[in-house]
Design a protein around this motif. Structure first.
Motif, short mmCIF file in Angstrom:
data_model
loop_
_atom_site.label_atom_id
_atom_site.label_comp_id
_atom_site.label_asym_id
_atom_site.label_seq_id
_atom_site.Cartn_x
_atom_site.Cartn_y
_atom_site.Cartn_z
N ASP A 162 37.54 50.26 40.45
CA ASP A 162 37.89 48.86 40.67
C ASP A 162 38.00 48.10 39.36
OD1 ASP A 162 37.96 49.25 43.37
OD2 ASP A 162 35.94 48.47 43.74
N ILE A 163 39.02 47.25 39.30
CA ILE A 163 39.17 46.34 38.17
C ILE A 163 39.42 44.94 38.73
CG2 ILE A 163 40.02 48.06 36.55
CD1 ILE A 163 42.85 46.82 37.08
N ALA A 164 39.11 43.95 37.91
CA ALA A 164 39.32 42.56 38.30
C ALA A 164 39.79 41.78 37.07
CB ALA A 164 38.04 41.95 38.86
N GLY A 165 40.52 40.72 37.33
CA GLY A 165 41.00 39.85 36.26
C GLY A 165 42.03 38.89 36.78
N ASN A 166 42.16 37.75 36.11
CA ASN A 166 43.11 36.74 36.57
C ASN A 166 44.38 36.70 35.71
OD1 ASN A 166 42.09 35.61 34.29
ND2 ASN A 166 41.12 33.85 35.30
N SER A 167 44.55 37.71 34.84
CA SER A 167 45.76 37.81 34.04
C SER A 167 46.03 39.29 33.76
CB SER A 167 45.60 37.05 32.72
OG SER A 167 44.67 37.72 31.88
N GLY A 168 47.26 39.58 33.35
CA GLY A 168 47.59 40.96 33.00
C GLY A 168 46.73 41.47 31.86
N ALA A 169 46.49 40.62 30.86
CA ALA A 169 45.67 41.01 29.72
C ALA A 169 44.24 41.34 30.17
CB ALA A 169 45.66 39.92 28.66
#
Length: 197
Positions: free
Chosen positions: A34-41
């Motif tokens: 699992d990964i999380a983030g609010n941008s591609g970077a």
């Protein structure tokens, strides 16, 4: 990214009457992290810290690993030995990132394109491994060695052929990765398209 994991187990089968070749079985297992983030970077950064290990200190975005096992059936006839059948088992292990956080429609669209490219890259590694198994099967099935009543020479020649095909296909795997991961290559474009707002 591919993890070079191949073990060749050559077991000589029972000495019995010929039977049809069963060919190669392919077993596929897919794992995710699992990964999380609010941008591609942010997603790239998460993959860089949580992805499958690649070397001692780095992580890959995704990975294909495989093992190959061979069971050989032989026939002894008047002092010669023939491999009547080669049953191979290819176990493919794919590891992919999984988006585990909500994403804006624009980020979700970029993620889907990125993930399709990653999946295609790893799928190519799997296709190369499958081709390796087919070529190996053709290389060893029907192998006949004269003056080999205990099949020692046939076993040795089968191992040599398996290792030669493996070396050829490892070179193909490495060449594919070199093309895909080079500067300006496909993987760089996938990452750039995901990061681009």
């Amino acid at each position: 990214m591919r993890l070079a994991v191949l073990t060749c187990l050559v077991a000589l089968g029972a000495l019995c009457a010929p039977q049809a070749s069963a060919g190669t079985r392919v077993l596929v297992q897919t794992r995710t992290y699992d990964i999380a983030g609010n941008s591609g970077a942010a997603l790239i950064e998460a993959m860089g810290s949580k992805g499958p290990k690649h070397g001692f200190m780095t992580h890959a975005i995704a990975q294909t690993a495989y093992t190959a096992d061979w069971e050989l059936g032989v026939i002894q006839d008047k002092g010669s030995c023939r491999i009547r059948q080669a049953n191979g088992t290819l176990s493919l292990f794919y590891t992919f990132p999984r988006l585990a956080s909500p994403a804006t429609p624009a980020l979700k669209k970029r993620w889907n394109r990125f993930f399709a490219g990653v999946r295609a890259h790893e799928g190519t590694h799997g296709r190369i491994a499958r081709e390796m198994m087919r070529v190996t099967d053709r290389s060893i099935t029907g192998l006949r060695v004269a003056n080999d009543p205990y099949c020692y020479k046939a076993r040795s020649e089968a191992r040599r052929r398996i290792q030669a095909v493996y070396a050829e296909y490892e070179a193909r795997q490495n060449a594919f990765d070199a093309r895909e991961h080079r500067e300006g290559g496909h993987v760089e474009h996938l990452v750039a398209a995901l990061i681009r707002p």
